[in-house]
Each structure stands twice: as C-alpha cells, then as structure tokens.
Design an enzyme around this catalytic site. Structure first.
Site, PDB file in Angstrom:
ATOM      1  N   LYS A 201      12.241  -7.703  -7.821  1.00 20.86           N
ATOM      2  CA  LYS A 201      10.957  -7.624  -8.539  1.00 20.86           C
ATOM      3  C   LYS A 201       9.927  -6.959  -7.625  1.00 20.86           C
ATOM      4  O   LYS A 201       9.427  -7.559  -6.687  1.00 20.86           O
ATOM      5  CB  LYS A 201      10.500  -9.043  -8.901  1.00 20.86           C
ATOM      6  N   GLU A 275       9.046 -14.249   4.004  1.00 20.53           N
ATOM      7  CA  GLU A 275       8.292 -13.422   4.948  1.00 20.53           C
ATOM      8  C   GLU A 275       6.864 -13.419   4.439  1.00 20.53           C
ATOM      9  O   GLU A 275       6.584 -12.807   3.402  1.00 20.53           O
ATOM     10  CB  GLU A 275       8.827 -11.983   4.952  1.00 20.53           C
ATOM     11  N   CYS A 309       1.363  -7.090   7.164  1.00 22.40           N
ATOM     12  CA  CYS A 309       1.460  -8.526   7.466  1.00 22.40           C
ATOM     13  C   CYS A 309       1.410  -8.774   8.968  1.00 22.40           C
ATOM     14  O   CYS A 309       0.892  -9.783   9.417  1.00 22.40           O
ATOM     15  CB  CYS A 309       2.728  -9.087   6.876  1.00 22.40           C
ATOM     16  N   GLU A 406      -6.381 -14.108   6.989  1.00 21.63           N
ATOM     17  CA  GLU A 406      -5.798 -12.770   6.894  1.00 21.63           C
ATOM     18  C   GLU A 406      -6.685 -11.910   5.977  1.00 21.63           C
ATOM     19  O   GLU A 406      -6.917 -12.260   4.823  1.00 21.63           O
ATOM     20  CB  GLU A 406      -4.389 -12.877   6.299  1.00 21.63           C
TER      21      GLU A 406
HETATM   22  P1  NAP Z   1       1.617 -11.885  -3.369  1.00 24.50           P
HETATM   23  O1  NAP Z   1       0.504 -12.020  -4.302  1.00 24.50           O
HETATM   24  O2  NAP Z   1       2.200 -13.120  -2.801  1.00 24.50           O
HETATM   25  O3  NAP Z   1       2.727 -11.045  -4.137  1.00 24.50           O
HETATM   26  C1  NAP Z   1       3.971 -10.751  -3.592  1.00 24.50           C
HETATM   27  C2  NAP Z   1       4.968 -10.610  -4.705  1.00 24.50           C
HETATM   28  O4  NAP Z   1       5.138 -11.858  -5.369  1.00 24.50           O
HETATM   29  C3  NAP Z   1       4.557  -9.629  -5.783  1.00 24.50           C
HETATM   30  O5  NAP Z   1       5.687  -8.987  -6.295  1.00 24.50           O
HETATM   31  C4  NAP Z   1       3.957 -10.555  -6.813  1.00 24.50           C
HETATM   32  O6  NAP Z   1       3.890  -9.999  -8.088  1.00 24.50           O
HETATM   33  C5  NAP Z   1       4.890 -11.717  -6.749  1.00 24.50           C
HETATM   34  N1  NAP Z   1       4.361 -12.978  -7.248  1.00 24.50           N
HETATM   35  C6  NAP Z   1       3.068 -13.340  -7.475  1.00 24.50           C
HETATM   36  N2  NAP Z   1       3.023 -14.619  -7.915  1.00 24.50           N
HETATM   37  C7  NAP Z   1       4.300 -15.075  -7.964  1.00 24.50           C
HETATM   38  C8  NAP Z   1       4.897 -16.306  -8.311  1.00 24.50           C
HETATM   39  N3  NAP Z   1       4.163 -17.346  -8.702  1.00 24.50           N
HETATM   40  N4  NAP Z   1       6.234 -16.431  -8.233  1.00 24.50           N
HETATM   41  C9  NAP Z   1       7.002 -15.393  -7.826  1.00 24.50           C
HETATM   42  N5  NAP Z   1       6.491 -14.190  -7.484  1.00 24.50           N
HETATM   43  C10 NAP Z   1       5.156 -14.033  -7.541  1.00 24.50           C
HETATM   44  O7  NAP Z   1       1.276 -11.001  -2.128  1.00 24.50           O
HETATM   45  P2  NAP Z   1       0.595  -9.576  -2.137  1.00 24.50           P
HETATM   46  O8  NAP Z   1      -0.860  -9.780  -2.273  1.00 24.50           O
HETATM   47  O9  NAP Z   1       1.273  -8.689  -3.091  1.00 24.50           O
HETATM   48  O10 NAP Z   1       0.983  -9.065  -0.688  1.00 24.50           O
HETATM   49  C11 NAP Z   1       0.217  -9.324   0.422  1.00 24.50           C
HETATM   50  C12 NAP Z   1       0.749 -10.483   1.213  1.00 24.50           C
HETATM   51  O11 NAP Z   1       2.091 -10.272   1.591  1.00 24.50           O
HETATM   52  C13 NAP Z   1       0.000 -10.676   2.501  1.00 24.50           C
HETATM   53  O12 NAP Z   1      -0.305 -12.021   2.694  1.00 24.50           O
HETATM   54  C14 NAP Z   1       0.965 -10.194   3.556  1.00 24.50           C
HETATM   55  O13 NAP Z   1       0.777 -10.714   4.813  1.00 24.50           O
HETATM   56  C15 NAP Z   1       2.260 -10.531   2.970  1.00 24.50           C
HETATM   57  N6  NAP Z   1       3.325  -9.667   3.499  1.00 24.50           N
HETATM   58  C16 NAP Z   1       4.206 -10.198   4.381  1.00 24.50           C
HETATM   59  C17 NAP Z   1       5.203  -9.413   4.938  1.00 24.50           C
HETATM   60  C18 NAP Z   1       6.191  -9.981   5.912  1.00 24.50           C
HETATM   61  O14 NAP Z   1       7.206  -9.349   6.167  1.00 24.50           O
HETATM   62  N7  NAP Z   1       5.967 -11.138   6.470  1.00 24.50           N
HETATM   63  C19 NAP Z   1       5.304  -8.069   4.575  1.00 24.50           C
HETATM   64  C20 NAP Z   1       4.379  -7.553   3.671  1.00 24.50           C
HETATM   65  C21 NAP Z   1       3.399  -8.387   3.131  1.00 24.50           C
HETATM   66  P3  NAP Z   1       2.583  -9.156  -8.507  1.00 24.50           P
HETATM   67  O15 NAP Z   1       2.311  -8.168  -7.450  1.00 24.50           O
HETATM   68  O16 NAP Z   1       3.004  -8.496  -9.730  1.00 24.50           O
HETATM   69  O17 NAP Z   1       1.485 -10.124  -8.676  1.00 24.50           O
END
Ligand code: NAP
Ligand code: MG
Length: 502
Positions: A201, A275, A309, A406
């Site tokens: 996804k 992650e 991240c 963050e």
């Molecule tokens: P996010 O809101 O958590 O979204 C990540 C993914 O999860 C997206 O595909 C999102 O879909 C989906 N999602 C949202 N709500 C969900 C739920 N209840 N159940 C299952 N999936 C769900 O994060 P983001 O804002 O896109 O990304 C930024 C974050 O990712 C930051 O905190 C960053 O640090 C972290 N990150 C971590 C790493 C690592 O390797 N540690 C790498 C990159 C990013 P939608 O986008 O369609 O809402």
C-alpha cells in the site's frame, strides 16, 4: 512569520531562492515521461479499477496541479489482492527454487536501471524532491536493493547458521510518501527474495512510481499475484493490516500510526516490523573538519526537504565551536537553491503537501514563541505550490518543542554541549532512536560515542549514506526490525524451534 535575523539581511541576492524562479518543466525531462490520466490497482498481475469505482487525485506539490486520478482500494479490493498473493505464494513463488527467484529480482533491478530517467522524473513530479536526488539517490538505490537481494535469494538458507528460515507467507506492506520508490524497493526486494508474496500500500499522495514499478514487474514477467499494489488512503492501509489473510505487516511511517498497527495486531499471531519517526542528533566536536561538517549538516537536514525519518534535525555542536560553526552554516544556507524540482541545479524542492507545510509552519511558530532565534535566508518563494525556506534555530534548549518533535521539514534545531558525556546524554534525550551522526577527528571518540548513542545507525564524518548491505532500523519509538543486509532477511523468515538470533 517571525522577524529574520541579521544573517538573513546580508543574504546574497544572486544566489537566493525564488527571485528568478518560474515553474516550467524542462521538456527533455518531463515531456517524454508518460503520465496517464487514470491508474488502476495492480492485482493478480493486471491493472484494474477499484470495485466500487472510487478514485483519488494525485497532486504535483510544485504546481498544485492534479497529475492523475488513481483507483482507491477498499476492503473488498484488499481482499482480492490478498487472495491473489496467497495463491501465488502457495502455488508458484513459495515452491520456486531460490535461484529462479533470483533471476526475476535481477531482471527487475536491471529494468529499474534501464528506466531510471522515467522513474526519476515521475518521482520528482509526484513527490516534489529535486531531480538530482531522484536521479542520483532514490532510483539507483532502488535498483541496488533488488540487486542485493537477488544475490541472497539462493543463499537465504546460509544467512543464519544453525537455522533454516521458511517464508512467512503473505506480507502486507505499508509505506510513506517521502521515498516512494525506494521504500517500495526496501520492502519488496527482501520479502520476495525470501519466498514471500506481497500486498503493498503506497501513500495516498505518492502512488505513481509504485505503479510504474508494477509495469516493470509485468515487463520482467514476474508471475501474477507475487506483488499486488493497492492504492488508497489510511483506510486502505488499515484494511490491509486487519485482513486475516496476511501473515505479517511491514510498516514504514509515523510513530502514531505504527502504534495503532501494533494495537491492531496484538494477539493475532501476525509478525510485525516497524520503521517509524526520528529526531536524530548530529554531534559536532571542536576538532572536526569544520567545512566538511557544515556540508554534512546541510546534507543531513536539507536532503529531500528534510522529509527524512533519519534526518539530522538536532545539531549538537560543542560550545567552543558554536559561533564559528553557526556563522559558516548560515552562510552556506544562503546558497541553497530552492525551486523547480525538475531543475538539475535545485537543492531544495517543494514541500510534499499542504498538510506537511502547515505542520512545518506550526512547529516553526512554536520555536519562535518559545524564544529560539530563527534564521532563514532572504528571498521570495514561488506563489504556486508548497514551499519552505531552509531554516535553522539557535538558542534551542532540550525542552523546546522543536528539539523534541519530529518536524519532517527543512528545519534545523541547534543546541550545544561541553563534554562528550553531555553530548551523549543530550543526543539520547529523545523518545526516538533511528540515526545519529558524529563529526570528530578522533577515531577512539567515534567508537566511544557509537557504543553509547541509542540509534540504529550512527554515521561518522558523513550523514545520510545508504547501502543495501547495511541494516537500517530503530530503537525505542523509532520502531523495531531491520531492513537491509543479512539482518533485514530476518524480518521475512520464520524459524522453527528456539532459534531467535538475527
Ligand atoms: P503515516 O501517516 O504514518 O503514513 C504512512 C503510511 O501508512 C501511508 O501509506 C498511510 O496512508 C498509511 N496509513 C495511515 N493510517 C493508517 C492506518 N491507520 N493503518 C494502516 N496504514 C495507515 O506517515 P507519513 O506522514 O506518510 O510519513 C511520515 C512519517 O514516516 C514520519 O514520521 C517519518 O519519520 C516516518 N518514516 C520513517 C521511515 C523509517 O524508515 N523509519 C522512513 C520514512 C518515513 P496515507 O498516506 O494514504 O494516509
Ligand atoms: Mg496519512
């Protein structure tokens, strides 16, 4: 926004951002790269509309234009995708000898290289990141991940001496918007190498390169159902996580959603790796090579607009070096070119979305309100699209929100320390633990710090370097499990008996 400091007033106009900026995709870069008006889901080897006919618009952050409409999967679509993945795992991919799986992975890696320019342009238009980064980092690294894991596919049984892992089965993978193609590669390549099949996804806002990768999978003749891609929003992700037909969830995204997923999976017997977010400390000692460290700090926080991240978002600089370092850093920031992501000279592209821009603005306002000193080079930003200038705060204390939360944007919080012990204490004073950086001339000090920093990755005299052979992952609220290297295979294998070693 708050008043700018004196450095801002002395910015060199010829090199500041915005003034001569005009959004006009270079024809040789964008003209030939096809973007369809509509995209389907990729299920059982075919593109198909969502059952309910729903779609979501995909917006280009640099222009706010709608690039395409993409099918929006609901629980029924997820169900179809999981069923296809299960069939493929049981009948084709699971029983296939590793050496044969390797051939497919090599083919995918080579096709990514062949279609690199197309992927880079799509990534930049969809995500807003500078083309130089898509071209030099995201796309080549995505290919490398497939090459690396192709090499493992027939040697997985040798990876953990004393134990032979079996494929877990069907994996549900959920990825974020900041490295859409690269995160897909990080997730898919090891899962496939180990004999699993996948339902992936992508983030709602960045499905285009994942769908182009699906075309590449077709081109590589990957058997149908081995990889399925269900586009949609958080609801689609939640439907995938809840689906009883998946055996494991691999998630990259925010800590908040990661915790929710952990709660959903509790007691189900499904495997999970997470992650999540980070607030990395970049520790700079007075004996470092100062100009190189300035470059490293710039790369650490402004790479991919700070939507990283593992970004080095907290600079801990030794007190004796603080003034000189800040002076050099602010001067260097004046030369950062913000603008058209398709321009090869752009350093800082568009902020990924309106929502992310609002989040960055809110946290910067909190920094000003809490008394920290804001530094931003002068210059106008383009009127259309989502933009934020390179930003640094001095006078930041560990209790300030900008030191704790963050920001996920081009905003650096600068703190100081006196002794190595204090540096370690401050660096570890965070709920996160994904990465850290150390700049010093002393090898012994690097090792001393690396042992004490609670971070999955510690970069020494460099930052934001990635290699598929090196494991990546977090401590504490940055998640658990590793991606990359031998350790990353552990996340996609099940071992019988008492074997627990990674
Ligand atoms: P996010 O809101 O958590 O979204 C990540 C993914 O999860 C997206 O595909 C999102 O879909 C989906 N999602 C949202 N709500 C969900 C739920 N209840 N159940 C299952 N999936 C769900 O994060 P983001 O804002 O896109 O990304 C930024 C974050 O990712 C930051 O905190 C960053 O640090 C972290 N990150 C971590 C790493 C690592 O390797 N540690 C790498 C990159 C990013 P939608 O986008 O369609 O809402
Ligand atoms: Mg979301």
């Amino acid at each position: 926004m708050a008043a700018k400091d004196t450095v801002a007033a002395t910015a060199r106009p010829s090199l500041t951002f915005g003034a001569t900026w005009k959004y006009a995709p270079a024809p040789e870069d964008s003209g030939q790269v096809r973007i369809e008006a509509r995209y389907g889901l990729f299920v059982a080897g075919k593109f198909q509309p969502a059952k309910a006919g729903r779609t979501l618009p995909v917006v280009e952050p640099a222009t706010e234009a709608v690039l395409a409409e993409v099918a929006h999967a609901d629980a029924a679509d997820v169900d179809r995708a999981v069923a296809a993945a299960r069939r493929a795992q049981q009948r084709v991919w699971g029983p296939m000898p590793g050496a044969h799986r390797a051939r497919y992975l090599y083919r995918i890696a080579r096709l990514i290289q062949e279609r690199a320019r197309e992927l880079a342009v799509l990534e930049t238009r969809n995500g807003g990141k500078p083309i130089r980064e898509s071209r030099d980092v995201d796309v080549p690294l995505a290919a490398q991940h497939f090459f690396h894991h192709a090499g493992w596919a027939d040697k997985v049984h040798l990876a953990f001496p004393g134990a032979v892992g079996q494929p877990i089965g069907v994996i549900g993978q959920v990825i974020p918007w900041n490295f859409p193609l690269l995160m897909a590669a990080w997730k898919l390549a090891p899962a496939l190498a180990c004999g699993n099949t996948v339902v992936l996804k992508p983030a709602e806002t960045t499905p285009l390169t994942a769908l182009r990768l699906a075309e590449i999978l077709q081109q590589a003749d990957l058997p149908e159902g081995v990889v399925n891609i269900v586009c949609g929003d958080g609801g689609t992700g939640a439907a995938l996580v809840r689906h009883p037909g998946i055996d494991k969830v691999a998630f990259t995204g925010s800590t908040e959603v990661g915790k929710e997923i952990q709660r959903t999976l509790a007691g189900t017997g499904k495997d999970l790796t997470l992650e999540l977010g980070g607030k990395a400390a970049h520790v700079v000692f007075e004996d470092c090579a100062v100009d190189q460290a300035v470059e490293g700090v710039v790369r650490g926080i402004f790479f991919n607009q700070g939507h990283v991240c593992c970004a080095g978002s907290r600079l801990l600089v030794q007190e004796s070096l603080h003034d000189l370092f800040v002076e050099k850093l602010l001067r260097r920031m004046e030369r950062i070119r913000v603008g058209d992501p398709l321009d090869k000279n752009t350093d800082l592209g568009a902020i990924h979305s309106r929502a992310q821009l609002d989040k960055i603005r809110g946290l910067v306002e909190s920094g000003v309100a809490e008394g920290c000193t804001l530094h931003q080079p002068a210059g106008a930003l383009p009127a259309k699209g989502y933009w934020y200038p390179p930003t640094a705060f001095t006078g930041v204390g560990p209790a300030h929100r900008i030191a704790r939360e963050e920001i996920f944007g081009p905003v650096l919080s600068i703190l100081t320390f006196r002794t190595p012990e204090e540096a370690v204490e401050k660096a570890n004073n965070t709920p996160y633990g994904l990465s850290a950086g150390v700049w010093t001339d002393k090898g012994a000090r690097i090792l001393w710090l690396a042992e004490r920093l609670r971070a999955g990755v510690v970069w020494n005299n460099t930052f934001n370097r990635f290699d598929p052979a090196a494991p990546f992952g977090g401590y504490k609220e940055s998640g658990f499990g590793r991606e990359g290297g031998r350790q990353g295979l552990r996340a996609y294998l099940r071992f019988s008996g008492s074997f627990r070693q990674g």
